[in-house]
Motif scaffolding. Sequence first.
Motif, PDB file in Angstrom:
ATOM      1  N   ALA A 152       0.918  -0.845  -0.177  1.00  0.00           N
ATOM      2  CA  ALA A 152      -0.083  -0.197   0.219  1.00  0.00           C
ATOM      3  C   ALA A 152       0.618   1.678   0.356  1.00  0.00           C
ATOM      4  N   GLY A 153       2.061   0.974  -0.359  1.00  0.00           N
ATOM      5  CA  GLY A 153       2.772   2.209  -0.231  1.00  0.00           C
ATOM      6  C   GLY A 153       2.299   3.281  -1.681  1.00  0.00           C
ATOM      7  N   GLU A 154       2.758   4.499  -1.568  1.00  0.00           N
ATOM      8  CA  GLU A 154       2.699   5.487  -2.793  1.00  0.00           C
ATOM      9  C   GLU A 154       3.364   5.219  -3.940  1.00  0.00           C
ATOM     10  N   ARG A 155       2.784   4.628  -5.447  1.00  0.00           N
ATOM     11  CA  ARG A 155       3.686   5.320  -6.771  1.00  0.00           C
ATOM     12  C   ARG A 155       2.530   6.536  -7.115  1.00  0.00           C
ATOM     13  N   ASN A 156       3.803   6.387  -8.491  1.00  0.00           N
ATOM     14  CA  ASN A 156       3.516   7.518  -9.349  1.00  0.00           C
ATOM     15  C   ASN A 156       3.571   7.105 -10.692  1.00  0.00           C
ATOM     16  N   TYR A 157       2.642   7.529 -11.736  1.00  0.00           N
ATOM     17  CA  TYR A 157       2.740   6.886 -12.888  1.00  0.00           C
ATOM     18  C   TYR A 157       2.372   7.860 -13.629  1.00  0.00           C
ATOM     19  N   ARG A 158       2.793   8.615 -14.982  1.00  0.00           N
ATOM     20  CA  ARG A 158       2.094   9.468 -15.446  1.00  0.00           C
ATOM     21  C   ARG A 158       1.845  10.429 -14.648  1.00  0.00           C
ATOM     22  N   LEU A 163      -1.407   2.645  -4.858  1.00  0.00           N
ATOM     23  CA  LEU A 163      -1.274   2.079  -4.466  1.00  0.00           C
ATOM     24  C   LEU A 163      -0.165   1.000  -4.703  1.00  0.00           C
ATOM     25  N   HIS A 164       0.600   0.298  -3.598  1.00  0.00           N
ATOM     26  CA  HIS A 164       1.545  -0.716  -3.990  1.00  0.00           C
ATOM     27  C   HIS A 164       0.698  -1.924  -4.191  1.00  0.00           C
ATOM     28  N   GLU A 165       0.599  -3.320  -4.786  1.00  0.00           N
ATOM     29  CA  GLU A 165      -0.169  -4.307  -4.528  1.00  0.00           C
ATOM     30  C   GLU A 165       0.915  -5.206  -5.233  1.00  0.00           C
ATOM     31  N   GLY A 166       1.764  -5.496  -3.571  1.00  0.00           N
ATOM     32  CA  GLY A 166       3.228  -6.101  -4.375  1.00  0.00           C
ATOM     33  C   GLY A 166       3.863  -6.629  -2.921  1.00  0.00           C
ATOM     34  N   THR A 167       5.498  -7.031  -3.279  1.00  0.00           N
ATOM     35  CA  THR A 167       6.352  -6.962  -2.112  1.00  0.00           C
ATOM     36  C   THR A 167       8.010  -6.502  -3.593  1.00  0.00           C
ATOM     37  N   ASP A 168       8.402  -5.797  -3.803  1.00  0.00           N
ATOM     38  CA  ASP A 168       9.645  -5.330  -4.702  1.00  0.00           C
ATOM     39  C   ASP A 168      10.950  -5.619  -4.144  1.00  0.00           C
ATOM     40  N   ILE A 169      11.060  -6.947  -4.778  1.00  0.00           N
ATOM     41  CA  ILE A 169      12.467  -7.368  -4.778  1.00  0.00           C
ATOM     42  C   ILE A 169      13.582  -6.848  -5.195  1.00  0.00           C
ATOM     43  N   MET A 170      14.567  -6.152  -4.180  1.00  0.00           N
ATOM     44  CA  MET A 170      15.510  -4.893  -5.103  1.00  0.00           C
ATOM     45  C   MET A 170      16.935  -5.946  -5.071  1.00  0.00           C
ATOM     46  N   THR A 171      17.624  -5.412  -5.618  1.00  0.00           N
ATOM     47  CA  THR A 171      18.399  -5.813  -5.951  1.00  0.00           C
ATOM     48  C   THR A 171      20.437  -4.647  -5.513  1.00  0.00           C
ATOM     49  N   SER A 172      21.162  -5.039  -5.365  1.00  0.00           N
ATOM     50  CA  SER A 172      22.477  -4.600  -4.730  1.00  0.00           C
ATOM     51  C   SER A 172      23.598  -4.355  -5.879  1.00  0.00           C
ATOM     52  N   ASN A 173      23.181  -4.562  -7.064  1.00  0.00           N
ATOM     53  CA  ASN A 173      24.513  -4.370  -8.560  1.00  0.00           C
ATOM     54  C   ASN A 173      23.321  -3.838  -8.960  1.00  0.00           C
ATOM     55  N   ASN A 174      22.311  -3.471  -8.827  1.00  0.00           N
ATOM     56  CA  ASN A 174      21.320  -2.857  -9.981  1.00  0.00           C
ATOM     57  C   ASN A 174      21.716  -2.804 -11.952  1.00  0.00           C
ATOM     58  N   GLU A 175      22.340  -4.315 -11.840  1.00  0.00           N
ATOM     59  CA  GLU A 175      21.786  -4.809 -13.168  1.00  0.00           C
ATOM     60  C   GLU A 175      20.877  -5.551 -13.592  1.00  0.00           C
ATOM     61  N   ARG A 176      20.549  -5.114 -14.816  1.00  0.00           N
ATOM     62  CA  ARG A 176      19.708  -6.116 -15.229  1.00  0.00           C
ATOM     63  C   ARG A 176      19.755  -7.559 -16.058  1.00  0.00           C
TER      64      ARG A 176
END
Length: 292
Positions: A152-158, A163-176
């Motif tokens: 339920a965190g706030e997100r902004n697009y356009r 509200l955020h309806e999930g969980t984001d798993i983040m990386t330490s290297n930001n490498e796609r």
Amino acid sequence: MDRYGKRDFFCLVGIGLAIVVLCSFLTDFILMPLRKGEITMYSNETDEFREMKLNEEALKGIEILIKETNMSRWEVLAILMGSMDFDLSDFSLKKVQKDFQDSKDFYEEWKEEELKILKDSYETIWSDVVYFPIPLSKNKDAATVSYEDSWAGERNYRNVKHLHEGTDIMTSNNERGYFPIVSMTDGVVEKIGWLEKGGYRIGIRSPHGGYFYYAHLYQYAQDFKEGDSIKAGQLIGFMGDTGYSKVEGTVGNFDVHLHLGIYLQTEHFEELSVNPYWILRYIENKRLVFEY
């Protein structure tokens, strides 16, 4: 009785009936919801249910109760959550046995239909989960991932907030393309391809009906088609930063991460999101090992 006496009599009768009806309404509207342990019909559609409030001790306590009672995880969750206003964030392991017995007493008094809705819902979203979606690496110097409860965190697009309806798993290297992603469950590919917000995504329907949504993939592991069978632990793609664009293939609008969504069907909603955070914590140590 003269006409004025009759009129007064009927007025008094009317007033009396109105009082009886009003008292009955107040009893149903005010007193009944206050009864301890009562849950409302379709309780799996409330914000409280969807938020999935737990803590570390609750996860441990649930495992203890499963062993002590021979009940399923879904029954234990239904008992504890349903009788404690869907909030186990202050759960104490020290008093788990007493709390559970008290809850169970009330649980057994609930309507059969309400019980089935709640238990079946927890079974739908928990029972098929086998693996954490990001495997470990054989390389001891490999980059790592992290996540927090961003429900339920706030997100902004356009310039439109949502509200955020999930969980984001983040990386330490930001490498796609660096981190592999595996399916958490067995299932069937239900949706595949580009979404404006989700980028390259894959949606997998698990055997008990849960819908597991993996978004912002850099690329797929193979040419999946809708209807393909998937096994828990099967490689489905690689973590990326695709999305937030109508143009397919767009990257770079946010950091590399996996957005995980979990959904179930209810009486009134074809797709209703629930918070994946504590499900991820529950399977955090159930990780495959890949070479990357």
